[in-house]
Write a protein that holds these residues in place. Structure first.
Motif, PDB file in Angstrom:
ATOM      1  N   ASN A  31      -9.809  -7.381  -4.879  1.00 47.01           N
ATOM      2  CA  ASN A  31      -8.365  -7.518  -5.081  1.00 47.01           C
ATOM      3  C   ASN A  31      -7.676  -6.582  -4.104  1.00 47.01           C
ATOM      4  O   ASN A  31      -7.886  -5.372  -4.149  1.00 47.01           O
ATOM      5  N   LEU A  32      -6.923  -7.154  -3.222  1.00 48.57           N
ATOM      6  CA  LEU A  32      -6.301  -6.347  -2.174  1.00 48.57           C
ATOM      7  C   LEU A  32      -4.990  -7.015  -1.805  1.00 48.57           C
ATOM      8  O   LEU A  32      -4.939  -8.226  -1.590  1.00 48.57           O
ATOM      9  N   ASN A  33      -3.929  -6.240  -1.784  1.00 51.45           N
ATOM     10  CA  ASN A  33      -2.628  -6.800  -1.440  1.00 51.45           C
ATOM     11  C   ASN A  33      -2.006  -5.948  -0.342  1.00 51.45           C
ATOM     12  O   ASN A  33      -1.657  -4.797  -0.571  1.00 51.45           O
ATOM     13  N   ILE A  34      -1.923  -6.520   0.842  1.00 56.04           N
ATOM     14  CA  ILE A  34      -1.384  -5.771   1.974  1.00 56.04           C
ATOM     15  C   ILE A  34      -0.152  -6.499   2.472  1.00 56.04           C
ATOM     16  O   ILE A  34      -0.209  -7.699   2.761  1.00 56.04           O
ATOM     17  N   GLU A  35       0.947  -5.806   2.529  1.00 54.14           N
ATOM     18  CA  GLU A  35       2.141  -6.461   3.044  1.00 54.14           C
ATOM     19  C   GLU A  35       2.985  -5.502   3.855  1.00 54.14           C
ATOM     20  O   GLU A  35       2.901  -4.289   3.702  1.00 54.14           O
ATOM     21  N   GLY A  36       3.739  -6.087   4.756  1.00 50.43           N
ATOM     22  CA  GLY A  36       4.610  -5.283   5.606  1.00 50.43           C
ATOM     23  C   GLY A  36       4.005  -5.084   6.976  1.00 50.43           C
ATOM     24  O   GLY A  36       2.883  -5.497   7.243  1.00 50.43           O
ATOM     25  N   SER A  37       4.770  -4.447   7.836  1.00 53.37           N
ATOM     26  CA  SER A  37       4.313  -4.212   9.199  1.00 53.37           C
ATOM     27  C   SER A  37       3.585  -2.887   9.245  1.00 53.37           C
ATOM     28  O   SER A  37       4.196  -1.832   9.094  1.00 53.37           O
ATOM     29  N   LYS A  38       2.307  -2.952   9.428  1.00 54.89           N
ATOM     30  CA  LYS A  38       1.486  -1.744   9.416  1.00 54.89           C
ATOM     31  C   LYS A  38       0.102  -2.080   9.954  1.00 54.89           C
ATOM     32  O   LYS A  38      -0.233  -3.261  10.129  1.00 54.89           O
ATOM     33  N   CYS A  39      -0.685  -1.052  10.172  1.00 54.60           N
ATOM     34  CA  CYS A  39      -2.074  -1.265  10.555  1.00 54.60           C
ATOM     35  C   CYS A  39      -2.968  -0.721   9.456  1.00 54.60           C
ATOM     36  O   CYS A  39      -2.829   0.445   9.055  1.00 54.60           O
ATOM     37  N   VAL A  40      -3.824  -1.578   8.951  1.00 54.54           N
ATOM     38  CA  VAL A  40      -4.734  -1.168   7.882  1.00 54.54           C
ATOM     39  C   VAL A  40      -6.166  -1.191   8.422  1.00 54.54           C
ATOM     40  O   VAL A  40      -6.643  -2.237   8.881  1.00 54.54           O
ATOM     41  N   GLY A  41      -6.821  -0.052   8.375  1.00 54.41           N
ATOM     42  CA  GLY A  41      -8.214   0.026   8.802  1.00 54.41           C
ATOM     43  C   GLY A  41      -9.120  -0.379   7.653  1.00 54.41           C
ATOM     44  O   GLY A  41      -8.909   0.038   6.510  1.00 54.41           O
ATOM     45  N   PHE A  42     -10.097  -1.214   7.944  1.00 56.61           N
ATOM     46  CA  PHE A  42     -11.012  -1.713   6.909  1.00 56.61           C
ATOM     47  C   PHE A  42     -12.383  -1.126   7.221  1.00 56.61           C
ATOM     48  O   PHE A  42     -13.024  -1.514   8.200  1.00 56.61           O
ATOM     49  N   LEU A  43     -12.789  -0.188   6.396  1.00 54.18           N
ATOM     50  CA  LEU A  43     -13.998   0.584   6.688  1.00 54.18           C
ATOM     51  C   LEU A  43     -15.110   0.310   5.691  1.00 54.18           C
ATOM     52  O   LEU A  43     -14.855   0.028   4.523  1.00 54.18           O
ATOM     53  N   GLY A  44     -16.323   0.457   6.161  1.00 52.73           N
ATOM     54  CA  GLY A  44     -17.479   0.319   5.280  1.00 52.73           C
ATOM     55  C   GLY A  44     -18.734   0.253   6.120  1.00 52.73           C
ATOM     56  O   GLY A  44     -18.659  -0.081   7.312  1.00 52.73           O
ATOM     57  N   LEU A 188       1.302  -3.381  19.081  1.00 55.43           N
ATOM     58  CA  LEU A 188       1.578  -4.411  18.066  1.00 55.43           C
ATOM     59  C   LEU A 188       2.285  -3.794  16.862  1.00 55.43           C
ATOM     60  O   LEU A 188       3.181  -4.391  16.275  1.00 55.43           O
ATOM     61  N   LYS A 189       1.857  -2.582  16.521  1.00 55.18           N
ATOM     62  CA  LYS A 189       2.523  -1.881  15.410  1.00 55.18           C
ATOM     63  C   LYS A 189       4.007  -1.704  15.734  1.00 55.18           C
ATOM     64  O   LYS A 189       4.865  -1.853  14.870  1.00 55.18           O
ATOM     65  N   GLY A 190       4.259  -1.401  16.997  1.00 59.12           N
ATOM     66  CA  GLY A 190       5.650  -1.215  17.432  1.00 59.12           C
ATOM     67  C   GLY A 190       6.455  -2.502  17.359  1.00 59.12           C
ATOM     68  O   GLY A 190       7.680  -2.480  17.300  1.00 59.12           O
ATOM     69  N   LYS A 191       5.751  -3.636  17.360  1.00 57.59           N
ATOM     70  CA  LYS A 191       6.452  -4.934  17.294  1.00 57.59           C
ATOM     71  C   LYS A 191       6.513  -5.463  15.865  1.00 57.59           C
ATOM     72  O   LYS A 191       6.693  -6.667  15.658  1.00 57.59           O
ATOM     73  N   GLN A 192       6.298  -4.585  14.918  1.00 57.07           N
ATOM     74  CA  GLN A 192       6.410  -4.958  13.491  1.00 57.07           C
ATOM     75  C   GLN A 192       5.401  -6.026  13.080  1.00 57.07           C
ATOM     76  O   GLN A 192       5.749  -7.053  12.516  1.00 57.07           O
ATOM     77  N   ARG A 193       4.142  -5.784  13.404  1.00 52.06           N
ATOM     78  CA  ARG A 193       3.100  -6.717  13.012  1.00 52.06           C
ATOM     79  C   ARG A 193       2.232  -6.104  11.910  1.00 52.06           C
ATOM     80  O   ARG A 193       2.153  -4.881  11.780  1.00 52.06           O
ATOM     81  N   LEU A 194       1.587  -6.986  11.159  1.00 52.41           N
ATOM     82  CA  LEU A 194       0.608  -6.535  10.162  1.00 52.41           C
ATOM     83  C   LEU A 194      -0.770  -6.690  10.797  1.00 52.41           C
ATOM     84  O   LEU A 194      -1.143  -7.797  11.211  1.00 52.41           O
ATOM     85  N   ILE A 195      -1.486  -5.588  10.867  1.00 57.12           N
ATOM     86  CA  ILE A 195      -2.813  -5.629  11.492  1.00 57.12           C
ATOM     87  C   ILE A 195      -3.837  -5.178  10.451  1.00 57.12           C
ATOM     88  O   ILE A 195      -3.726  -4.076   9.901  1.00 57.12           O
ATOM     89  N   PHE A 196      -4.799  -6.040  10.193  1.00 58.73           N
ATOM     90  CA  PHE A 196      -5.891  -5.723   9.278  1.00 58.73           C
ATOM     91  C   PHE A 196      -7.146  -5.714  10.133  1.00 58.73           C
ATOM     92  O   PHE A 196      -7.555  -6.748  10.650  1.00 58.73           O
ATOM     93  N   MET A 197      -7.718  -4.522  10.284  1.00 65.90           N
ATOM     94  CA  MET A 197      -8.739  -4.352  11.317  1.00 65.90           C
ATOM     95  C   MET A 197      -9.974  -3.645  10.771  1.00 65.90           C
ATOM     96  O   MET A 197      -9.867  -2.531  10.254  1.00 65.90           O
ATOM     97  N   SER A 198     -11.108  -4.314  10.853  1.00 66.89           N
ATOM     98  CA  SER A 198     -12.335  -3.624  10.450  1.00 66.89           C
ATOM     99  C   SER A 198     -12.838  -2.798  11.616  1.00 66.89           C
ATOM    100  O   SER A 198     -12.619  -3.164  12.776  1.00 66.89           O
ATOM    101  N   SER A 199     -13.483  -1.690  11.300  1.00 64.54           N
ATOM    102  CA  SER A 199     -13.983  -0.836  12.377  1.00 64.54           C
ATOM    103  C   SER A 199     -15.060   0.093  11.839  1.00 64.54           C
ATOM    104  O   SER A 199     -15.100   0.409  10.657  1.00 64.54           O
TER     105      SER A 199
END
Lengths: 321, 282
Positions: A31-44, A188-199
């Motif tokens: 269960n994960l709810n991500i909204e808005g312009s931001k960068c979310v790092g997906f770790l594991g 991209l963050k500066g352009k108001q994008r939502l980034i969901f990025m695994s790393s």
């Protein structure tokens, strides 16, 4: 994290998202709810379920149960609608080897409905952004993995989507390429994008992400802002790294520790960098920043320490073993 | 779009347009690929060999009539070539998306899998057709040289049947390609079926079980050669074999052959699409 979607904000949402392969559970009721312009790092760690999650969000695999929603639209049942404003990079895709980057990107542009009058410019801009201008008319079959990855990143940027799903975008790139990818994501963050990025690169996530989600054995361990995660799992302490323009003397760290209430330690990393631990949240942070600026040593950077995230990561991952 | 949904920068085109886009770029990939030129070389080699052999030896049986000429030239080669088109262009068309990971590039966009499947099929059909056109042109060139420009209508029928057979062969090979994630398995199964297994099963079923092999695609393809015969062969013929044994041979009638080819295309196209829709990129 907020639970109600804001009007016209880009969002991705996993609702009880589960993926099983026989008896193996790759993803367990995410269960994960991500909204808005931001960068979310997906770790594991490897096999934690990061790529599985991203594949579910692009309908490359089907969920055993639950839903993957993009902007409120179910990706599996309405893929075209759901992915219309999503740029993706999943694993390291291969491009038809006989095509040139210009042709491969034209294919993506036409598939995504980029208007014909804009196609040429968009392709050239995207190729330029990933520094592949001189290769744009060479066949992809002869490219290295890193070069292909750059074209894949260009393909994700091409239609100027509002959401990016990136699976280890730096994979296969040399240090310069990795740095360029970080710059692209930052822009991209500066352009108001939502980034969901695994790393796998904690320093990368610390450098460019605002929030972090950690997953292991298919279960979400934590999702919060970077500073909350690091403070919550390090006994309420925040750790920041401060860079100075001029060399600092050996007594600076002692003066900071003594001069700013809430600072528990200040450790010299080298002659221009300090790692400072503090508690007390934003008020201490404000005092600390004022104090640092007041020292006239030329503060040029102030960021959460990647080692703090590493400590949290190692502690959380170890706990789930 | 509801008020809570985000406006996109571009408008995703219709599925039909996306089929055309996939076809265009897959065809470009095929057209520049080694396989296209290998197939073209095979066709030119067969054409050259036939041209030289017939020109040099002038076999009287073969040159006795225009029908006999077209029957020997087209009737023998066209079915084999069509099978090769299926193997070369269809064998890894879908499995390659998984094994070569090109599917991660082509399918992680707002596009239906069916659009990609149909687009790729059309590209394979177009690439095969170009090579088939070359073979048809060489056949016609030789035919006109020996018998003048008056063509027997049966040759036109045979060419049309061949194109129809190509539709079914590509439908079947795309289906086998959807079954596997490994291209070599898909290509191997396709090659074995079309070059050996279908013919063997057809032979065994007809001669030993004495059942009409209406369920074998290559049985339906007999109409390509048969239509070029001076007299279309009888549907069922029996002959005495060793001892008391009687052998029965079957020839598909034209409507029956067309029905078999159509059925193969429809069934395999549906199954292939369903398999591709359900297959996961694990």
């Amino acid at each position: 994290m907020s639970t109600k979607r804001k009007l016209n904000e880009p969002s991705i949402q996993a609702v009880g998202l589960t993926k099983r392969y026989g008896s193996f559970t790759a993803l367990d009721s995410l269960n994960l709810n991500i909204e808005g312009s931001k960068c979310v790092g997906f770790l594991g760690p490897n096999g934690a379920g990061k790529t599985t999650t991203l594949k579910l969000f692009t309908d490359l695999i089907r969920a055993t149960s639950g839903e993957a929603l993009v902007n409120g639209v179910n990706v599996h049942t309405r893929k075209k609608k759901a992915l219309e404003s999503v740029g993706t990079l999943i694993e390291t895709p291969e491009i038809y080897p006989s095509l040139t980057p210009r042709e491969a990107l034209s294919m993506v542009a036409e598939t995504r409905g980029v208007p014909a009058v804009e196609r040429k410019t968009r392709i050239e801009e995207a190729v330029s952004e990933v520094r592949m201008d001189e290769w744009v008319d060479k066949r992809v079959g002869k490219f290295s993995k890193g070069m292909k990855q750059r074209i894949n990143i260009a393909a994700a940027l091409l239609s100027d989507p509002r959401i990016f799903l990136l699976d280890e975008p730096s994979t296969g790139l040399d240090p310069r390429g990795m740095s360029e990818v970080r710059d692209i994501v930052k822009s991209l963050k500066g352009k108001q994008r939502l980034i969901f990025m695994s790393s796998h690169l904690l320093s990368e996530v610390t450098d460019i992400c605002d929030e972090v989600a950690m997953i292991d054995h298919g279960k979400l361990l934590v999702y919060d802002t970077l500073s909350n995660v690091t403070s919550r799992f390090s006994g309420g302490e925040n750790v920041v790294e401060v860079g100075f323009l001029r060399p600092i003397d050996g007594g600076v760290n002692g003066r900071i520790a003594a001069g700013v209430p809430g600072v528990t330690s200040a450790e010299r990393v080298d002659d221009r960098n300090l790692r400072i631990r503090f508690s007390g949240g934003a008020s201490t942070q404000e005092r600390l920043l004022s104090y640092l600026v007041g020292m006239n040593l030329g503060v040029i950077s102030y960021k959460p320490a990647s080692s703090a995230l590493e400590d949290v990561y190692l502690s959380l991952i170890k706990d789930t073993k | 779009m509801s008020s809570t949904q985000v406006e996109s920068a571009s408008r995703v085109p219709s599925s039909l347009t996306q089929v055309r886009v996939t076809m265009k770029y897959t065809f470009l990939d095929y057209f520049r690929s080694r396989r296209f030129f290998i197939l073209l070389a095979i066709v030119l080699l067969i054409s050259a060999a036939l041209t030289i052999v017939i020109g040099y030896y002038r076999p009287p049986g073969l040159l006795s009539s225009d029908l006999s000429f077209y029957s020997s030239w087209w009737g023998i080669s066209a079915v084999l070539l069509t099978a090769l088109f299926g193997i070369f262009f269809g064998g890894d068309a879908i499995s390659g998306e998984f094994q070569n990971r090109t599917g991660y590039f082509s399918l992680s966009h707002p596009v239906r899998r069916s659009s990609v499947y149909i687009g790729k099929w059309l590209a394979a059909f177009l690439a095969s057709s170009i090579i088939l056109v070359v073979f048809t042109a060489v056949t016609l060139g030789n035919g006109v040289y020996y018998f003048g420009s008056s063509l027997p209508y049966q040759f036109g029928e045979a060419v049309l049947f061949t194109w129809f057979y190509l539709v079914a062969v590509l439908g079947s090979t795309f289906f086998f390609s959807s079954l596997f994630k490994t291209s070599s398995y898909a290509i191997l199964v396709t090659a074995v079926l079309f070059l050996f297994a279908f013919n063997l099963i057809q032979l065994l079923v007809a001669n030993f079980a004495q059942i009409e092999p209406w369920f074998i695609l290559t049985y339906g393809s007999q109409i390509i050669g048969n239509v070029l015969m001076a007299q279309y062969p009888a549907h069922i013929t029996t002959a005495n074999g060793f001892g008391e044994r009687t052998f029965t041979s079957y020839n598909a009638t034209i409507p029956e052959g067309l029905a078999i080819i159509a059925a193969y295309f429809i069934v395999t196209a549906i199954l292939g699409l369903v398999l591709f829709e359900r297959k996961e990129f694990t």
